[in-house]
Design a protein around this motif. Structure first.
Motif, PDB file in Angstrom:
ATOM      1  N   TYR A   9       0.883  -1.133  -0.006  1.00 16.99           N
ATOM      2  CA  TYR A   9       0.112  -0.008  -0.025  1.00 16.99           C
ATOM      3  C   TYR A   9       0.753   1.251  -0.018  1.00 16.99           C
ATOM      4  CZ  TYR A   9      -4.589  -2.489   0.712  1.00 16.99           C
ATOM      5  OH  TYR A   9      -5.689  -3.406   0.693  1.00 16.99           O
ATOM      6  N   HIS A  17      -4.434   3.913   7.622  1.00 17.81           N
ATOM      7  CA  HIS A  17      -4.647   2.778   8.283  1.00 17.81           C
ATOM      8  C   HIS A  17      -4.563   2.686   9.691  1.00 17.81           C
ATOM      9  CE1 HIS A  17      -4.205  -1.523   9.605  1.00 17.81           C
ATOM     10  NE2 HIS A  17      -5.545  -1.896   8.854  1.00 17.81           N
ATOM     11  N   TRP A  18      -3.308   3.018  10.153  1.00 16.45           N
ATOM     12  CA  TRP A  18      -2.995   2.887  11.482  1.00 16.45           C
ATOM     13  C   TRP A  18      -3.393   3.896  12.450  1.00 16.45           C
ATOM     14  CZ3 TRP A  18      -2.272  -2.206  12.808  1.00 16.45           C
ATOM     15  CH2 TRP A  18      -1.950  -2.856  11.864  1.00 16.45           C
ATOM     16  N   ARG A  64      -9.922   9.202   3.385  1.00 12.97           N
ATOM     17  CA  ARG A  64      -9.066   7.880   3.173  1.00 12.97           C
ATOM     18  C   ARG A  64      -9.931   7.043   1.880  1.00 12.97           C
ATOM     19  NH1 ARG A  64      -9.170   2.965   7.462  1.00 12.97           N
ATOM     20  NH2 ARG A  64      -7.626   1.458   6.271  1.00 12.97           N
ATOM     21  N   ARG A  68      -8.140   5.919  -1.482  1.00 15.25           N
ATOM     22  CA  ARG A  68      -8.484   4.536  -2.037  1.00 15.25           C
ATOM     23  C   ARG A  68      -8.916   4.591  -3.478  1.00 15.25           C
ATOM     24  NH1 ARG A  68     -10.006  -0.362  -2.808  1.00 15.25           N
ATOM     25  NH2 ARG A  68     -10.213  -1.848  -1.108  1.00 15.25           N
ATOM     26  N   HIS A  92     -12.133 -11.476   1.812  1.00 16.58           N
ATOM     27  CA  HIS A  92     -11.124 -10.329   2.023  1.00 16.58           C
ATOM     28  C   HIS A  92     -11.621  -8.855   1.531  1.00 16.58           C
ATOM     29  CE1 HIS A  92      -7.578  -8.506  -0.072  1.00 16.58           C
ATOM     30  NE2 HIS A  92      -7.271  -8.655   1.397  1.00 16.58           N
ATOM     31  N   HIS A  96     -13.326  -5.548   3.978  1.00 12.49           N
ATOM     32  CA  HIS A  96     -12.854  -4.238   3.471  1.00 12.49           C
ATOM     33  C   HIS A  96     -14.032  -3.287   3.240  1.00 12.49           C
ATOM     34  CE1 HIS A  96      -8.245  -5.628   2.781  1.00 12.49           C
ATOM     35  NE2 HIS A  96      -8.731  -5.859   4.081  1.00 12.49           N
ATOM     36  N   TYR A 100     -15.487   0.151   5.468  1.00  8.70           N
ATOM     37  CA  TYR A 100     -15.558   1.542   4.912  1.00  8.70           C
ATOM     38  C   TYR A 100     -16.985   2.094   5.061  1.00  8.70           C
ATOM     39  CZ  TYR A 100     -10.821   2.221   2.585  1.00  8.70           C
ATOM     40  OH  TYR A 100      -9.433   2.431   2.330  1.00  8.70           O
ATOM     41  N   HIS A 162     -11.242  -9.044  10.824  1.00  7.98           N
ATOM     42  CA  HIS A 162     -10.200  -8.466   9.922  1.00  7.98           C
ATOM     43  C   HIS A 162      -8.807  -8.656  10.590  1.00  7.98           C
ATOM     44  CE1 HIS A 162      -7.856  -5.589   7.563  1.00  7.98           C
ATOM     45  NE2 HIS A 162      -7.481  -5.040   8.708  1.00  7.98           N
ATOM     46  N   ALA A 166      -5.565 -11.006   9.701  1.00 10.15           N
ATOM     47  CA  ALA A 166      -4.373 -10.636   9.069  1.00 10.15           C
ATOM     48  C   ALA A 166      -3.096 -11.062  10.121  1.00 10.15           C
ATOM     49  CB  ALA A 166      -4.258  -8.886   9.440  1.00 10.15           C
ATOM     50  N   ARG A 180       2.292  -5.882   3.560  1.00 10.53           N
ATOM     51  CA  ARG A 180       1.781  -4.720   2.475  1.00 10.53           C
ATOM     52  C   ARG A 180       1.365  -3.619   3.176  1.00 10.53           C
ATOM     53  NH1 ARG A 180      -0.838  -6.695  -2.159  1.00 10.53           N
ATOM     54  NH2 ARG A 180      -2.873  -6.470  -1.287  1.00 10.53           N
TER      55      ARG A 180
HETATM   56  C1  HEM Z   1      -4.023  -6.007  14.653  1.00 10.72           C
HETATM   57  C2  HEM Z   1      -4.633  -5.202  13.990  1.00 10.72           C
HETATM   58  C3  HEM Z   1      -4.599  -4.944  12.314  1.00 10.72           C
HETATM   59  C4  HEM Z   1      -3.842  -5.618  11.581  1.00 10.72           C
HETATM   60  C5  HEM Z   1      -2.656  -6.468  11.659  1.00 10.72           C
HETATM   61  C6  HEM Z   1      -4.201  -5.161  10.058  1.00 10.72           C
HETATM   62  C7  HEM Z   1      -3.691  -5.589   8.934  1.00 10.72           C
HETATM   63  C8  HEM Z   1      -4.254  -5.223   7.832  1.00 10.72           C
HETATM   64  C9  HEM Z   1      -3.447  -5.533   6.458  1.00 10.72           C
HETATM   65  C10 HEM Z   1      -2.284  -6.439   6.348  1.00 10.72           C
HETATM   66  C11 HEM Z   1      -4.122  -5.058   5.333  1.00 10.72           C
HETATM   67  C12 HEM Z   1      -4.007  -5.087   4.162  1.00 10.72           C
HETATM   68  C13 HEM Z   1      -4.654  -6.561   3.477  1.00 10.72           C
HETATM   69  C14 HEM Z   1      -4.260  -6.603   1.932  1.00 10.72           C
HETATM   70  O1  HEM Z   1      -2.900  -6.785   1.668  1.00 10.72           O
HETATM   71  O2  HEM Z   1      -5.032  -6.788   1.230  1.00 10.72           O
HETATM   72  C15 HEM Z   1      -5.296  -4.304   6.020  1.00 10.72           C
HETATM   73  C16 HEM Z   1      -6.316  -3.375   5.379  1.00 10.72           C
HETATM   74  C17 HEM Z   1      -7.217  -2.936   5.979  1.00 10.72           C
HETATM   75  N1  HEM Z   1      -7.400  -2.656   7.317  1.00 10.72           N
HETATM   76 FE1  HEM Z   1      -6.353  -3.561   8.784  1.00 10.72          FE
HETATM   77  N2  HEM Z   1      -5.384  -4.443  10.379  1.00 10.72           N
HETATM   78  C18 HEM Z   1      -5.676  -4.200  11.651  1.00 10.72           C
HETATM   79  C19 HEM Z   1      -6.549  -3.446  12.199  1.00 10.72           C
HETATM   80  C20 HEM Z   1      -7.487  -2.768  11.377  1.00 10.72           C
HETATM   81  C21 HEM Z   1      -8.759  -1.971  12.382  1.00 10.72           C
HETATM   82  C22 HEM Z   1      -8.875  -1.879  13.672  1.00 10.72           C
HETATM   83  C23 HEM Z   1      -9.373  -1.438  11.259  1.00 10.72           C
HETATM   84  C24 HEM Z   1     -10.449  -0.500  11.352  1.00 10.72           C
HETATM   85  C25 HEM Z   1     -11.461  -0.574  12.219  1.00 10.72           C
HETATM   86  C26 HEM Z   1      -8.592  -1.935  10.016  1.00 10.72           C
HETATM   87  C27 HEM Z   1      -9.107  -1.557   8.871  1.00 10.72           C
HETATM   88  C28 HEM Z   1      -8.481  -1.938   7.296  1.00 10.72           C
HETATM   89  C29 HEM Z   1      -9.176  -1.434   6.397  1.00 10.72           C
HETATM   90  C30 HEM Z   1     -10.448  -0.755   6.023  1.00 10.72           C
HETATM   91  C31 HEM Z   1      -8.388  -2.117   5.210  1.00 10.72           C
HETATM   92  C32 HEM Z   1      -8.455  -2.130   3.548  1.00 10.72           C
HETATM   93  C33 HEM Z   1      -7.651  -1.100   3.247  1.00 10.72           C
HETATM   94  C34 HEM Z   1      -7.590  -0.697   1.771  1.00 10.72           C
HETATM   95  O3  HEM Z   1      -7.917  -1.654   0.972  1.00 10.72           O
HETATM   96  O4  HEM Z   1      -8.001   0.582   1.464  1.00 10.72           O
HETATM   97  N3  HEM Z   1      -7.562  -2.643  10.344  1.00 10.72           N
HETATM   98  N4  HEM Z   1      -5.320  -4.254   7.476  1.00 10.72           N
END
Ligand code: HEM
Ligand code: HEM
Length: 191
Positions: A9, A17-18, A64, A68, A92, A96, A100, A162, A166, A180
C-alpha cells in the motif's frame, strides 16, 4: 508479477490505516466507558471528546476513501492469491467494503443522535456543526441511540475478524501479507 507492479500500500494509505485503527479502537473504548458514568463534569468532558474524535474519524475516512479511489490497492501477490480459497478472497474484499461502510455509518448515526437530542456539536470547541436531523428526543432515544451502538459493535466485530485474519496470515501462514500494510516491512518479499 510485473516488476513495476507495486506490492505494498502507499505510505499515505498505511499512515491512514494505523492512525484510524488506533482512533477507532480508542473511540469505541471511550464510548463504552462514558455511557455508564454517572452525570458528572468528567462524563460531559468524555462525551465531548468522543464526539470530536468521531467527527475527526468521519473527516479522515472521507480523505481515506478518496485516496483509495484514486490509488487502487496493490493486487494480491500470486502465491497468496492462489493459496486462498474463493470464499476467503470474497471475504477479504467484503470485509474491507463493510469496514468502509461502517466508517461512515457509525459517526453519522452518532451525529444524527446528537442532532435529534438537540445537543449541537461544536467540533474541538471551535467549529459549530449543523444539525441535520430535526429535534425529536423520543426518536433519538428509541432509534438513533441503539442504531449508533449497534453500528459501533458491528464495526468492532468486523474489525476484530479482520485483524485476526491479518494476524493469521502473519503468524500461521507466514506469507508476508502484513508487510503490505506494515510501516516496518520485514523484507520486500514481492519486489
Ligand atoms: C492488529 C490489527 C490489524 C492488523 C494486523 C491489520 C492488518 C491489515 C492488513 C495486512 C491489510 C492489507 C490487506 C491486504 O493486503 O489486502 C489491512 C487492510 C485494511 N484494514 Fe487493517 N489491520 C488491523 C486493524 C484494523 C482496524 C482496527 C481497522 C479498522 C477498524 C482496519 C481496517 C482496514 C481496512 C479498511 C483495510 C483495507 C484498506 C484498503 O484496501 O483500502 N484494520 N489491514
Ligand atoms: C467511529 C466513531 C465512533 C465510534 C466507534 C463510537 C462508538 C460508541 C460506543 C461504543 C458507544 C457506547 C454505546 C453503548 O454503550 O451502547 C457510543 C455512544 C455514544 N456515541 Fe459514539 N461512536 C463514534 C462516533 C460518534 C459521533 C461522531 C458522535 C456524535 C457526534 C457520537 C455520539 C455518541 C453519544 C452521544 C453516545 C452516548 C449514548 C448513550 O448515552 O448511551 N459517537 N459511541
Amino acid at each position: 508479477m510485473n516488476p513495476s507492479t507495486p506490492s505494498r500500500y502507499t505510505t499515505t494509505a498505511i499512515a491512514l490505516h494505523w492512525l484510524l485503527a488506533v482512533a477507532l479502537v480508542g473511540s469505541f473504548s471511550v464510548g463504552l466507558y462514558m455511557a455508564d458514568l454517572p452525570l458528572s463534569p468528567q462524563r460531559v468532558k468524555l462525551y465531548n471528546w468522543h464526539k470530536w474524535a468521531g467527527i475527526t474519524i468521519l473527516a479522515l475516512s472521507a480523505v481515506r476513501l478518496l485516496w483509495r479511489l484514486s490509488h487502487p490497492p496493490p493486487p494480491l501477490p500470486a502465491p497468496i492469491r492462489s493459496a486462498m480459497p474463493g470464499w476467503q478472497r470474497a471475504a477479504h474484499r467484503g470485509l474491507h467494503g463493510l469496514l468502509y461502510l461502517l466508517f461512515f455509518a457509525v459517526p453519522l448515526l452518532g451525529w444524527a443522535y446528537s442532532s435529534a437530542l438537540g445537543v449541537p456539536i461544536v467540533w474541538l470547541g471551535l467549529l459549530p456543526l449543523p444539525d441535520f436531523v430535526p429535534v425529536d428526543k423520543a426518536f433519538a432515544d428509541a432509534v438513533l441511540k441503539p442504531l449508533h451502538g449497534l453500528g459501533a459493535f458491528s464495526l468492532a466485530a468486523v474489525a476484530g475478524v479482520h485483524a485476526a485474519a491479518a494476524l493469521k496470515h502473519h503468524f500461521i501462514d507466514r506469507d508476508g501479507l502484513l508487510d503490505r500494510m506494515s510501516p516496518f516491512p520485514r523484507r520486500n518479499r514481492f519486489p
